[in-house]
Design an enzyme around this catalytic site. Structure first.
Site, mmCIF file in Angstrom:
data_model
loop_
_atom_site.group_PDB
_atom_site.id
_atom_site.type_symbol
_atom_site.label_atom_id
_atom_site.label_comp_id
_atom_site.label_asym_id
_atom_site.label_seq_id
_atom_site.Cartn_x
_atom_site.Cartn_y
_atom_site.Cartn_z
ATOM 1 N N GLU A 111 37.588 38.876 29.671
ATOM 2 C CA GLU A 111 37.273 39.793 30.772
ATOM 3 C C GLU A 111 38.517 40.631 31.054
ATOM 4 O O GLU A 111 39.595 40.361 30.520
ATOM 5 C CB GLU A 111 36.843 39.008 32.014
ATOM 6 C CG GLU A 111 35.535 38.265 31.792
ATOM 7 C CD GLU A 111 35.023 37.575 33.038
ATOM 8 O OE1 GLU A 111 33.923 37.898 33.454
ATOM 9 O OE2 GLU A 111 35.727 36.734 33.603
ATOM 10 N N HIS A 225 34.787 44.979 43.406
ATOM 11 C CA HIS A 225 34.376 44.848 42.000
ATOM 12 C C HIS A 225 33.850 46.199 41.537
ATOM 13 O O HIS A 225 33.044 46.826 42.232
ATOM 14 C CB HIS A 225 33.291 43.777 41.852
ATOM 15 C CG HIS A 225 33.110 43.331 40.443
ATOM 16 N ND1 HIS A 225 32.516 44.112 39.495
ATOM 17 C CD2 HIS A 225 33.474 42.192 39.807
ATOM 18 C CE1 HIS A 225 32.513 43.477 38.336
ATOM 19 N NE2 HIS A 225 33.087 42.302 38.499
ATOM 20 N N ARG A 267 40.567 45.203 37.745
ATOM 21 C CA ARG A 267 39.446 45.653 38.575
ATOM 22 C C ARG A 267 39.781 46.799 39.521
ATOM 23 O O ARG A 267 38.976 47.701 39.701
ATOM 24 C CB ARG A 267 38.957 44.487 39.426
ATOM 25 C CG ARG A 267 38.263 43.491 38.589
ATOM 26 C CD ARG A 267 37.768 42.346 39.377
ATOM 27 N NE ARG A 267 37.029 41.510 38.436
ATOM 28 C CZ ARG A 267 36.530 40.340 38.714
ATOM 29 N NH1 ARG A 267 36.677 39.831 39.917
ATOM 30 N NH2 ARG A 267 35.871 39.654 37.813
ATOM 31 N N HIS A 328 34.215 42.356 46.858
ATOM 32 C CA HIS A 328 33.855 41.232 45.982
ATOM 33 C C HIS A 328 34.634 39.959 46.277
ATOM 34 O O HIS A 328 34.088 38.874 46.258
ATOM 35 C CB HIS A 328 34.103 41.674 44.543
ATOM 36 C CG HIS A 328 33.717 40.654 43.517
ATOM 37 N ND1 HIS A 328 32.440 40.135 43.436
ATOM 38 C CD2 HIS A 328 34.438 40.057 42.507
ATOM 39 C CE1 HIS A 328 32.385 39.267 42.440
ATOM 40 N NE2 HIS A 328 33.581 39.197 41.867
ATOM 41 N N ARG A 363 43.054 39.869 42.049
ATOM 42 C CA ARG A 363 42.697 38.665 41.279
ATOM 43 C C ARG A 363 42.346 38.995 39.837
ATOM 44 O O ARG A 363 41.583 39.921 39.573
ATOM 45 C CB ARG A 363 41.501 37.986 41.939
ATOM 46 C CG ARG A 363 40.940 36.835 41.133
ATOM 47 C CD ARG A 363 39.828 36.151 41.888
ATOM 48 N NE ARG A 363 38.644 36.959 41.970
ATOM 49 C CZ ARG A 363 37.510 36.704 41.310
ATOM 50 N NH1 ARG A 363 37.441 35.669 40.499
ATOM 51 N NH2 ARG A 363 36.462 37.461 41.469
HETATM 52 C C1 LIG Z 1 28.541 37.726 42.532
HETATM 53 C C2 LIG Z 1 29.802 36.967 42.331
HETATM 54 C C3 LIG Z 1 30.229 36.643 41.046
HETATM 55 C C4 LIG Z 1 31.415 35.938 40.856
HETATM 56 N N1 LIG Z 1 31.790 35.604 39.579
HETATM 57 C C5 LIG Z 1 32.895 34.835 39.400
HETATM 58 C C6 LIG Z 1 33.251 34.367 38.099
HETATM 59 O O1 LIG Z 1 32.567 34.631 37.124
HETATM 60 N N2 LIG Z 1 34.371 33.614 37.990
HETATM 61 C C7 LIG Z 1 35.165 33.287 39.052
HETATM 62 O O2 LIG Z 1 36.171 32.600 38.881
HETATM 63 N N3 LIG Z 1 34.824 33.704 40.295
HETATM 64 C C8 LIG Z 1 33.717 34.445 40.495
HETATM 65 N N4 LIG Z 1 33.373 34.850 41.761
HETATM 66 C C9 LIG Z 1 34.180 34.378 42.902
HETATM 67 C C10 LIG Z 1 33.874 32.908 43.169
HETATM 68 O O3 LIG Z 1 32.505 32.664 42.944
HETATM 69 C C11 LIG Z 1 34.207 32.519 44.603
HETATM 70 O O4 LIG Z 1 35.461 32.999 44.967
HETATM 71 C C12 LIG Z 1 34.248 30.997 44.732
HETATM 72 O O5 LIG Z 1 33.056 30.443 44.231
HETATM 73 C C13 LIG Z 1 34.421 30.614 46.189
HETATM 74 O O6 LIG Z 1 34.244 29.228 46.286
HETATM 75 P P1 LIG Z 1 34.503 28.538 47.673
HETATM 76 O O7 LIG Z 1 34.353 27.070 47.444
HETATM 77 O O8 LIG Z 1 35.770 28.987 48.262
HETATM 78 O O9 LIG Z 1 33.370 29.105 48.648
HETATM 79 P P2 LIG Z 1 31.821 29.396 48.502
HETATM 80 O O10 LIG Z 1 31.290 28.981 47.192
HETATM 81 O O11 LIG Z 1 31.584 30.781 48.899
HETATM 82 O O12 LIG Z 1 31.192 28.443 49.627
HETATM 83 C C14 LIG Z 1 31.520 28.608 50.989
HETATM 84 C C15 LIG Z 1 30.895 27.482 51.771
HETATM 85 O O13 LIG Z 1 31.375 27.516 53.121
HETATM 86 C C16 LIG Z 1 30.306 27.248 54.004
HETATM 87 N N5 LIG Z 1 30.654 27.799 55.334
HETATM 88 C C17 LIG Z 1 31.127 29.020 55.661
HETATM 89 N N6 LIG Z 1 31.342 29.116 56.983
HETATM 90 C C18 LIG Z 1 30.981 27.915 57.511
HETATM 91 C C19 LIG Z 1 30.939 27.374 58.827
HETATM 92 N N7 LIG Z 1 31.341 28.071 59.901
HETATM 93 N N8 LIG Z 1 30.491 26.112 58.999
HETATM 94 C C20 LIG Z 1 30.075 25.367 57.935
HETATM 95 N N9 LIG Z 1 30.103 25.809 56.667
HETATM 96 C C21 LIG Z 1 30.551 27.064 56.458
HETATM 97 C C22 LIG Z 1 29.113 27.922 53.353
HETATM 98 O O14 LIG Z 1 27.899 27.421 53.873
HETATM 99 C C23 LIG Z 1 29.361 27.528 51.891
HETATM 100 O O15 LIG Z 1 28.839 26.234 51.672
HETATM 101 C C24 LIG Z 1 32.201 35.550 41.967
HETATM 102 C C25 LIG Z 1 31.772 35.872 43.253
HETATM 103 C C26 LIG Z 1 30.591 36.565 43.448
HETATM 104 C C27 LIG Z 1 30.155 36.907 44.834
#
Ligand SMILES: Cc1cc2nc3c(=O)[nH]c(=O)nc-3n(C[C@H](O)[C@H](O)[C@H](O)COP(=O)(O)OP(=O)(O)OC[C@H]3O[C@@H](n4cnc5c(N)ncnc54)[C@H](O)[C@@H]3O)c2cc1C
Length: 435
Positions: A111, A225, A267, A328, A363
């Protein structure tokens, strides 16, 4: 209602789930999610997870990450990310994660701004497969309780020590007394008019940090993005056309049918170039074309993108995809050390809401699932080592929220986070946000 646990984790994305799995099995863990377990940005990830190919690739992976981040990264964090990448990919494979392989060898794709192919993937729905694998595993662990549709309102803060969280479930408040809280609440895309994120990602962790004087960092670094599917009149999240499409040869064309940028540049560079063309020709999108590749290859390599576009009337094996940039990813967040500890005692932050400094100002593609794995495991290691020595105090005068007050709190949280983002960056103006 009052409840005692050892560790409260807010968030069911890659970082919250993997942290829970790496905690000692004798710890009593409560993991909550604001909506359903799978309503996460993790679930949406398409492209894959970056990893060093071997020990020899670590220096080059570090350099690519620093270069994409404009050298604003924290070198120590980047080193940890690269050095611990292989073992964490092995770990998730050992608990059942299926990665694309050929003749039993892992396939690596490329990528933007990676100097070699080093992204592992499960077709174009890697996030869904990671999430399902981790959720299945978490559900096998008797020490982990899961509450869905449960909102973390605030921390129990006793003299600047974190001693639990105030949660709201089924219209009722529960005060969770825990030795440690882990914020894994994800990004901020839901605050923006145009974003690829789940709309529920409203930076709640940032609001909680602001209310409790927890140190924040790099809030000005927000990634757009370059290639989100352009759709007229839509209010929902923008569908992402993964960078892997460009990695596998997809080309960008302006409305005159001319190429205008090297598709594999970082990006921010590609996003700026696209904005430039959109402005110059006064059109809402540019075209991303992969249709010159073999039809079977496209359908097999990008099934989610193919199907989604097909439903919207675009056959990507025959025609280009209209795309434009959208918010993004959030490089900034709650400032943490190499073990994901925040400035508040017994409060950890992991995943997108944290700022480990690995991404610097921008990133590198597919580094965020990896960051979620590496640094949430480190958080778990730190918690395992110190939890027996943490003593809870008697919490008094905990605020009581009514249902109506929680709704107001959600609105107020959005407002204070947007205000703080705008305060940190002149580029962020009102029109970008969804109030
Ligand atoms: C469309 C898209 C494609 C992507 N593709 C890639 C990729 O190919 N490779 C890569 O490395 N990254 C990618 N990313 C980025 C990556 O997916 C995210 O940065 C990463 O998954 C975030 O993980 P996380 O555990 O921090 O949070 P998330 O997976 O976003 O989860 C957040 C959690 O917090 C909870 N939450 C939020 N506020 C509260 C609250 N007040 N009380 C209780 N719970 C709460 C939500 O319910 C959820 O369960 C992509 C992102 C998107 C949007």
């Amino acid at each position: 209602m009052e409840m005692n646990v050892d560790v409260l984790i807010a968030g069911s994305g890659v970082s919250g789930l993997y942290c829970a799995l790496n905690l000692n099995k004798n710890l009593n863990v409560l993991l909550i999610s604001k909506s359903k377990l799978t309503d996460t940005n993790t679930y949406l990830a398409q492209g894959g997870i970056a990893t060093a190919r071997s020990k020899d690739d670590i220096p080059s992976f570090i350099e690519d990450t620093l270069k994409a981040g404009k050298y604003k990264n924290k070198l120590e964090s980047v080193k940890v990310l690269a050095e611990e990448s292989i073992e964490n990919i092995d770990n998730i494979m050992n608990i059942g994660m299926n990665l694309d392989k050929s003749e039993n060898k892992i396939l690596y794709t490329r990528e933007g701004a990676h100097s070699i192919n080093r992204i592992v993937h499960s077709k174009d729905h890697t996030g869904e497969i990671v999430a399902d694998t981790l959720i299945n595993e978490v559900k096998k662990h008797k020490n982990i309780t899961i509450y869905e549709d449960t909102y973390l309102c605030d921390l129990i803060n006793i003299n600047n020590k974190c001693e639990g969280g105030i949660i709201f479930k089924d219209g009722k408040q529960i005060n969770i007394h825990s030795k440690v809280v882990v914020l894994a609440t994800g990004g901020i895309g839901g605050l923006f008019k145009n974003s690829t994120n789940q709309r529920i990602m409203t930076g709640d962790g940032i609001a909680i940090a602001l209310r409790n004087n927890v140190k924040l960092e790099n809030l000005q670094y927000i990634q757009f993005h370059p290639t989100a599917l352009y759709e007229k009149n839509t209010d929902s999240k923008r569908f992402l056309i993964s960078e892997a499409v460009r990695g596998e040869g997809g080309l960008l064309f302006n409305s005159k049918g001319e190429r205008f940028v090297n598709e594999l540049l970082p990006r921010d560079v590609v996003s700026k170039a696209i904005y430039g063309e959109i402005k110059k020709f006064k059109v809402p999108y540019v075209n991303l074309d992969i249709s010159f590749k073999d039809k079977d290859y496209i359908e097999n390599r990008f099934p989610s993108i193919y199907n989604h576009c097909f439903e919207k009337g675009i056959n990507i094996t025959k025609e280009p995809i209209p795309v434009s940039p959208a918010q993004h990813y959030f490089m900034g967040g709650i400032s943490v050390d190499l073990y994901s500890k925040t400035s508040m005692e017994n409060l950890y932050a992991v995943g997108e809401i944290s700022c480990t400094g690995v991404h610097g100002a921008n990133r590198l593609a597919s580094n965020s699932l990896l960051e979620g794995l590496v640094f949430s495991r480190r958080a778990a290691i730190s918690i395992n080592n110190k939890i027996d020595n943490i003593k809870l105090h008697k919490a008094e005068n905990i605020k009581i929220f009514t249902k109506c007050e929680v709704e107001n709190l959600k609105k107020e949280n959005r407002k204070i986070v947007i205000q703080e983002l705008k305060r940190r960056s002149e580029d962020l103006h009102d029109e970008l946000f969804k109030y």
